[in-house]
Design a protein around this motif. Structure first.
Motif, PDB file in Angstrom:
ATOM      1  N   THR A 203       7.051  17.183 -42.186  1.00  0.00           N
ATOM      2  CA  THR A 203       6.771  17.495 -40.706  1.00  0.00           C
ATOM      3  C   THR A 203       7.939  18.547 -40.573  1.00  0.00           C
ATOM      4  N   ASN A 204       7.814  18.952 -39.163  1.00  0.00           N
ATOM      5  CA  ASN A 204       8.831  20.205 -38.785  1.00  0.00           C
ATOM      6  C   ASN A 204      10.350  19.596 -38.812  1.00  0.00           C
ATOM      7  N   LYS A 205      10.483  18.123 -38.953  1.00  0.00           N
ATOM      8  CA  LYS A 205      11.766  17.587 -38.943  1.00  0.00           C
ATOM      9  C   LYS A 205      12.214  17.348 -40.426  1.00  0.00           C
TER      10      LYS A 205
END
Length: 293
Positions: A203-205
């Motif tokens: 994910t973006n995290k």
């Protein structure tokens, strides 16, 4: 037509009915709604796979056949022991609903034997098969469509075992039950030992990499490294071990027999709390964690 409702044939009639019901319900369920991660075997167990295999192949068939089919054996002397085992099984399940149904089944069975009423005896056969199906459901409250499918499947199996027990012997029903469980155990063994599974997600995290390890391995050295700024990496560990290292008060409801090499990167330098929540959310999406309460 009368032959279909003779005591010898009736269990086969039940088998056909439950098999058709299972097929119909299974085809009605949306495949996406019940999709599971392939290659992983999940069980909520606190015992080793070896002990679980022994219990499943030897102890369980004997116990369940005595409990659910023993009182239908041609040897009528077994029915008292069988009823006792049935009551024990209900106590193990700790379900009021199952307990009530069990008492009703025993009453019907007792009156059918005492009055030598074949129709009542067939009703007790049916209730026994349904009890066997209900006993194998994970929970008996808030039953879903999938639970109904499982009920039909296990009732189908119970009908097959009942036919063998009544027309041949309880011993042969136990052997058949044990053989069926052995096949399942061998499939599980293949999945946890030889079917190496790799899953990656990003994910973006955070980014996640999970590699399944053989259950029976010469070297088992658990190691966990955690850096709040970088992430967490685990070798030969379970998901619960990793969550515990993160200080999570939540735990996976379903724990696989397999261990994993797990690497989770903190791509944005999240705080420990945010990182932990992101890990739990993503693992839940990957279906490696169920019902985090």
């Amino acid at each position: 037509m009368k032959d279909l409702f003779s005591l010898k044939i009736y269990p086969l009639v039940l088998t056909g009915v439950f098999l058709i019901a299972f097929i119909v319900i299974a085809t009605m369920i949306n495949a996406e709604a019940v999709q599971v991660t392939k290659g992983l075997v999940f069980f909520e167990r606190n015992i080793t796979f070896t002990l679980f295999a022994i219990l499943t192949v030897i102890i369980t068939p004997i116990f369940e056949e005595l409990a659910f089919r023993g009182h239908f054996s041609r040897n009528g002397k077994k029915y008292i022991i069988s009823i006792l085992f049935l009551l024990i099984s209900v106590c193990i399940k700790q379900s009021i609903l199952l307990g009530i149904l069990c008492i009703i089944h025993i009453i019907i069975f007792y009156h059918s034997r005492r009055s030598k009423n074949d129709k009542l005896y067939m009703v007790s056969m049916t209730s026994s098969v349904l009890l066997f199906g209900l006993f194998h459901l994970s929970q008996l409250t808030d039953i879903s469509f999938i639970d109904v499918k499982n009920l039909m499947f296990f009732s189908f199996l119970g009908s097959v075992f009942l036919f063998v027990c009544y027309n041949f012997s309880l011993k042969k029903a136990i052997i058949l039950h044990s053989s069926y469980n052995l096949i399942l155990i061998l499939i599980m063994l293949y999945q946890i030992q030889f079917n190496k599974f790799v899953i990656e997600s990003s994910t973006n995290k955070i980014s996640i990499s999970i590699i399944q390890k053989p259950y029976y391995s010469a070297e088992k050295s658990v190691s966990i490294a955690y850096d709040s700024n970088d992430g967490i990496s685990c070798k030969d560990c379970t998901i619960n071990m990793m969550l515990s290292e993160l200080g999570s008060k939540k735990a996976a409801n379903i724990t696989p027999y397999s261990t994993f090499d797990i690497s989770i990167k903190n791509k944005l330098g999240l705080s420990e709390t945010d990182f932990k929540n992101s890990v739990e959310d993503e693992l839940n999406k990957l279906m490696l964690i169920s019902d985090l309460n």
